[in-house]
Design a protein around this motif. Structure first.
Motif, mmCIF file in Angstrom:
data_model
loop_
_atom_site.group_PDB
_atom_site.id
_atom_site.type_symbol
_atom_site.label_atom_id
_atom_site.label_comp_id
_atom_site.label_asym_id
_atom_site.label_seq_id
_atom_site.Cartn_x
_atom_site.Cartn_y
_atom_site.Cartn_z
ATOM 1 N N THR A 11 0.828 -1.197 0.000
ATOM 2 C CA THR A 11 0.000 0.000 0.000
ATOM 3 C C THR A 11 0.865 1.251 0.000
ATOM 4 O OG1 THR A 11 -0.131 0.102 2.417
ATOM 5 C CG2 THR A 11 -1.771 -1.248 1.276
ATOM 6 N N THR A 12 0.239 2.380 -0.335
ATOM 7 C CA THR A 12 0.961 3.647 -0.297
ATOM 8 C C THR A 12 1.338 4.023 1.139
ATOM 9 O OG1 THR A 12 -1.176 4.799 -0.263
ATOM 10 C CG2 THR A 12 -0.114 4.507 -2.403
ATOM 11 N N ASP A 13 0.555 3.553 2.105
ATOM 12 C CA ASP A 13 0.901 3.811 3.506
ATOM 13 C C ASP A 13 2.223 3.124 3.871
ATOM 14 O OD1 ASP A 13 -1.371 5.254 3.728
ATOM 15 O OD2 ASP A 13 -2.456 3.834 4.985
ATOM 16 N N ILE B 49 2.228 9.455 8.437
ATOM 17 C CA ILE B 49 2.152 8.729 7.167
ATOM 18 C C ILE B 49 1.325 9.505 6.163
ATOM 19 C CG2 ILE B 49 1.254 6.652 6.070
ATOM 20 C CD1 ILE B 49 2.021 5.097 8.558
ATOM 21 N N GLN B 50 0.196 10.045 6.593
ATOM 22 C CA GLN B 50 -0.662 10.809 5.703
ATOM 23 C C GLN B 50 0.037 12.069 5.205
ATOM 24 O OE1 GLN B 50 -3.495 9.769 4.522
ATOM 25 N NE2 GLN B 50 -3.847 11.625 3.300
ATOM 26 N N ALA B 51 0.809 12.705 6.080
ATOM 27 C CA ALA B 51 1.529 13.913 5.679
ATOM 28 C C ALA B 51 2.584 13.603 4.617
ATOM 29 C CB ALA B 51 2.178 14.556 6.902
ATOM 30 N N VAL B 52 3.314 12.490 4.788
ATOM 31 C CA VAL B 52 4.335 12.107 3.805
ATOM 32 C C VAL B 52 3.679 11.726 2.483
ATOM 33 C CG1 VAL B 52 6.089 10.380 3.264
ATOM 34 C CG2 VAL B 52 6.036 11.428 5.518
ATOM 35 N N LYS B 53 2.563 11.042 2.533
ATOM 36 C CA LYS B 53 1.847 10.671 1.308
ATOM 37 C C LYS B 53 1.465 11.905 0.498
ATOM 38 C CE LYS B 53 -1.514 7.789 1.448
ATOM 39 N NZ LYS B 53 -2.736 7.088 1.908
ATOM 40 N N GLY C 222 3.336 12.931 -2.877
ATOM 41 C CA GLY C 222 2.407 12.647 -3.963
ATOM 42 C C GLY C 222 2.057 11.190 -4.123
ATOM 43 N N PHE C 223 2.243 10.376 -3.069
ATOM 44 C CA PHE C 223 1.924 8.954 -3.192
ATOM 45 C C PHE C 223 0.422 8.696 -3.313
ATOM 46 C CE2 PHE C 223 6.034 7.814 -0.740
ATOM 47 C CZ PHE C 223 6.759 7.968 -1.904
#
Length: 336
Positions: free
Chosen positions: A37-39, A55-59, A63-64
């Motif tokens: 997953t992208t996470d 994790i959400q901030a890095v995504k 741009g994941f």
């Protein structure tokens, strides 16, 4: 000729774009197909026990969460114009060409690679000069004196060189010349501009180790090409015209036999510039090859992606130079 050069440069650039697309798909599309997953991908940029918010901030930052084609476009744009990321309170600028940041040490990938490029270039160029000169010279002499003692002895040594792997010859050279007889001990890379003599001294064993393998291949290939070329009609015509034997051999015989040599030389040099993994590991040289091995062992995706594209660039560039050299080596290419 100028139009041909432009066409070859454009074709090389297009090939690099295709290589980058395939490489990007391997590292970002296949993991998704395999179930990652992208996470999970974003979590590698954070460290141990990342929070869902991090994790959400890095995504969002990397741009994941965007479609794959958008991610690839952003990747290409970062290579040309650079990028800016926000891993903390202050934005981090990734300079051109931007290959991203390492999972392991959170440093830019490109500066890490460029610091190792001089080591790999020094290793590859020095070894290439040795194996090209020794291999071609041995092959020419063997072809001019077939079935002689020199021919049999040199081809026997060449067969041994082809058969023995680099890690064996490298370890043998280290054992003899660094440990048993400490003639070349404390082999650490020294920059050429700092001390040219120490630079050459500390790279002699890696050069010889690589050159022993490749010169054996080049000697056998040169011998076979020269034996075929020296029996051609135009060689007999050149001799009948009264040309000196040296001129017949070098200008007419060797020049025609060099086409396959130039071809494999471009491939071999490009592969070595992309990283001589085994040699750099044996002699503890901190070059691109060791960088790639470390990136793979750390599962450091940005580093692996960067070194893959760098190796592809060297191979494409060397093959482009080889195509341009054909016209100089063989006049028949210019006529066609």
């Amino acid at each position: 000729m100028f139009a041909y050069i432009i066409r070859r440069i454009l074709a090389a650039a297009a090939l690099l774009v295709v290589v980058s697309a395939v490489t990007f798909a391997i590292f970002f599309l296949l993991p998704r197909i395999a179930g990652e997953t992208t996470d999970q991908l974003a979590a590698q940029y954070i460290g141990k026990n990342p929070s869902p918010e991090a994790i959400q901030a890095v995504k969002q930052n990397l741009g994941f969460d965007q479609p794959l084609y958008t991610q690839y476009w952003n990747f290409l744009k970062a290579l040309v114009t650079g990028a800016e990321y926000k891993f903390g309170p202050e934005p981090a600028t990734c300079h051109v060409p931007c290959f991203g940041y390492s999972f392991k040490n959170h440093l830019e990938v490109w500066p890490e690679m460029t610091s190792r490029i001089p080591v790999t270039i020094s290793l590859a160029i020095g070894a290439a000069v040795l194996w090209l000169v020794s291999g071609v010279t041995t092959g020419v002499i063997s072809a001019l004196k077939p079935r002689s003692i020199f021919d049999r002895l040199s081809m026997g040594i060449a067969l041994a060189g082809v058969s023995l792997p680099v890690f064996f010859t490298g370890a043998l050279l280290l054992t003899v010349f660094s440990y048993e007889w400490p003639i070349l001990d404390n082999l650490e890379y020294v920059d050429f501009t700092a001390d040219p003599l120490m630079w050459a001294r500390n790279l002699i064993l890696p050069w010889v180790s690589l050159a022993f393998l490749y010169s054996a291949l080049y000697a056998r290939l040169t011998r076979a090409g020269m034996l075929e070329t020296m029996s051609e009609d135009y060689i007999r015509t050149a001799r009948a015209k009264g040309l000196a034997e040296r001129k017949v051999v070098v200008k007419h015989g060797l020049r025609s036999a060099l086409t396959p040599i130039v071809t494999i030389f471009g491939m071999d040099l490009g592969l070595l510039l992309g990283g001589a993994l085994i040699t750099e590991q044996v002699f503890s040289l901190k070059g691109i090859g060791q960088f790639a091995v470390q990136a793979i062992s750390d599962n450091d995706l940005p580093k692996i992606l960067g070194v893959t594209l760098l190796a592809a660039f060297f191979i494409v560039a060397c093959n482009l130079v080889v195509d341009l050299l054909y016209a100089l080596v063989d006049p028949r290419v210019r006529l066609s």
